[in-house]
Design a protein around this motif. Structure first.
Motif, mmCIF file in Angstrom:
data_model
loop_
_atom_site.group_PDB
_atom_site.id
_atom_site.type_symbol
_atom_site.label_atom_id
_atom_site.label_comp_id
_atom_site.label_asym_id
_atom_site.label_seq_id
_atom_site.Cartn_x
_atom_site.Cartn_y
_atom_site.Cartn_z
ATOM 1 N N GLY A 197 0.784 -1.220 0.000
ATOM 2 C CA GLY A 197 0.000 0.000 0.000
ATOM 3 C C GLY A 197 0.818 1.273 0.000
ATOM 4 N N GLN A 198 2.140 1.168 0.099
ATOM 5 C CA GLN A 198 2.993 2.353 0.139
ATOM 6 C C GLN A 198 3.649 2.658 -1.204
ATOM 7 O OE1 GLN A 198 5.756 2.220 3.447
ATOM 8 N NE2 GLN A 198 4.415 0.853 4.612
ATOM 9 N N THR A 199 3.749 1.666 -2.053
ATOM 10 C CA THR A 199 4.391 1.857 -3.357
ATOM 11 C C THR A 199 3.373 2.386 -4.353
ATOM 12 O OG1 THR A 199 5.878 0.009 -2.874
ATOM 13 C CG2 THR A 199 5.721 0.737 -5.177
ATOM 14 N N PRO A 200 3.636 3.532 -5.002
ATOM 15 C CA PRO A 200 2.651 4.080 -5.958
ATOM 16 C C PRO A 200 2.498 3.179 -7.174
ATOM 17 C CG PRO A 200 4.728 5.283 -6.080
ATOM 18 C CD PRO A 200 4.835 4.384 -4.885
ATOM 19 N N VAL A 201 1.285 3.157 -7.712
ATOM 20 C CA VAL A 201 0.986 2.365 -8.902
ATOM 21 C C VAL A 201 1.299 3.198 -10.136
ATOM 22 C CG1 VAL A 201 -0.793 1.133 -10.175
ATOM 23 C CG2 VAL A 201 -0.801 1.108 -7.665
#
Length: 495
Positions: free
Chosen positions: A469-473
């Protein structure tokens, strides 16, 4: 040359590369060493279109020249297999199937473990033996001319055995030669008898004087057993000799090395080696978590022995996890500190692994059965071929019925602690104490049954951080094409 580096990766993979056929052996000796004409006859007679040529590392230097000679006499497309995932003595059927091969030609020394998937031809590297030196060493080692002796050998020296026996038999009437056999109706070799496994088993049952084991077959005289014979081995020290000595551990062994031209009485203490193996069995009895190492994908019935081991380990109250990691080394197994002991599924010659350098012991399927199956007892019999442990095998011992099993306890010879051979993972104990501990019985309190996942959770380092949930898509983009020496967006090479 310029176009060669600027083409797409797909074209590079499909390109046929011309190489110079360099050999370790003179070209004129290739036929003698590798039986090229008979190999071509085998391919042509069966109309094989894709043939995999499997070489051990030490013979790869001759592989290109051998393949070139075979291509001259056949229409088959050849693939050279090297750097096998497991021991090179076993047939690498998985790699051959990746190329869609119709058959395999296996070169060099082999354990003769049976294969089932593809037609197979063995070609032994025919190494020279000084027969006079060998016969002289034999006479020095066996001064009693009435001795009962079985002549064994590495497969690379099979072609000289008839001539050697012709020299020795007039002086030693009780000397017995062993014949190589091919186990399986799809197998073929230049100097072997083709034998189906079920036929071999029937012959053993009908006449206990005929022994068929490890691809060797020999007959014993009436009234004698294998313990009444001495063994004379032709070849170098290694896995083959060690396997013979561990299996027939009541026989004395002598050997002749064709490279050094010396004979000797094998001085390795088999009793000491067996005691080391028994120590490993005691470690297996103490273990709570067992790792099953898949050390072969080619030996027949390897999936069956895996399932049997899983059941045996489970019935003994232990957890098991399966690993397939190719060739083993210390660093690979050190990643799994949760495992108390490993059991290796491999051919007879590779299963006797010296685990002194490893962090945890590595045992054979037979040793694991001794530790977990209360119906099997430690005796002078030692089994290295796991197929003999399967139902119908000569050394099969069935597990006790579950209703007949009791929670027996004994004392560990290593730790001195009291242990139970049969823990219970199901029932009221599991629900009342949770997943970490369960009730053993009315006299012992609890047994630790932590899973590998709980060990991982307790580690200070658990691998790469996931950062869920912390890594941007981000939107996927097209990557670079070509080979590393010249990607397509770098322009053409000017070589």
């Amino acid at each position: 040359m310029a176009d060669a580096f600027s083409s797409s990766s797909e074209a590079v993979l499909q390109r046929v590369v011309d190489v110079t056929a360099t050999t370790n052996a003179p070209v004129e000796n290739l036929e003698e060493l590798y039986q090229i004409k008979k190999t071509c006859d085998f391919i042509n007679q069966h109309h094989f279109e894709k043939v995999a040529l499997q070489f051990p590392d030490e013979l790869l230097v001759d592989s290109v020249a051998i393949g070139a000679e075979i291509e001259k006499e056949t229409q088959a497309k050849l693939f050279i297999l090297g750097d096998t995932s497991y021991g090179s003595c076993c047939v690498d059927e998985v790699a051959a199937e990746h190329f869609g091969a119709n058959c395999i030609v296996h070169y060099g020394r082999t354990c003769l473990s049976p294969s089932r998937r593809l037609p197979l031809m063995y070609v032994f590297e025919r190494r020279a033996v000084d027969l006079e030196k060998c016969a002289s060493a034999f006479r020095d080692l066996y001064p009693d001319r009435q001795s009962h002796i079985i002549v064994l050998y590495d497969v690379n020296y099979a072609h000289v055995i008839d001539d050697l026996l012709a020299l020795l038999t007039p002086e030693y009437p009780n000397a017995v030669g062993s014949a190589l056999v091919v186990d399986g109706e799809l197998c073929y070799s230049h100097r072997q008898t083709q034998v189906r496994h079920d036929d071999a088993c029937r012959s053993d049952q009908d006449d206990d004087r005929v022994l068929h084991q490890f691809g060797r077959q020999f007959a014993l005289k009436s009234g004698l057993t294998i313990k009444d014979y001495s063994m004379f081995y032709i070849g170098q020290e290694g896995g083959t000799l060690r396997n013979f000595m561990m299996t027939w551990n009541r026989c004395t062994f002598c050997s002749f090395d064709p490279l050094t031209l010396t004979g000797r009485t094998e001085s390795v203490s088999i009793n000491r080696a067996l005691m080391k193996r028994y120590y490993a069995i005691e470690r297996a009895k103490d273990a709570s978590v067992v790792g099953i190492l898949v050390g072969t994908l080619g030996v027949a019935d390897y999936l069956t022995i895996i399932q049997q081991l899983k059941e045996t380990i489970h019935r003994a109250g232990k957890k098991s996890y399966m690993f397939a990691m190719g060739k083993l080394n210390v660093a690979k197994l050190a990643n799994f500190l949760e495992i108390d002991i490993f059991v290796l599924i491999a051919c007879p010659e590779n299963s006797l692994l010296d685990s002194s350098e490893f962090y945890k012991p590595i045992v054979t399927p037979f040793e694991m059965e001794v530790a977990c199956n209360k119906n099997r007892e430690w005796s002078e019999e030692y089994v290295t071929d796991f197929r003999h442990l399967l139902p119908g095998g000569r050394s099969h011992v069935a597990l006790a019925n579950e209703e007949e099993e009791s929670d027996e306890t004994d004392v560990s010879l290593i730790t001195g602690a009291l242990r139970s051979r049969h823990l219970t993972f199901d029932g009221p104990g599991a629900s009342s104490f949770g997943s970490s501990v369960v009730l053993r019985n009315q006299t012992l309190t609890v047994a630790n049954t932590n899973s590998a996942a709980s060990f991982l959770a307790g580690r200070s380092w658990q691998g790469l951080e996931q950062k869920l949930g912390q890594t941007p898509v981000v939107k996927a983009v097209e990557g670079r094409k070509g080979i590393a020496i010249a990607y397509e967006d770098e322009g053409k090479s000017t070589l």
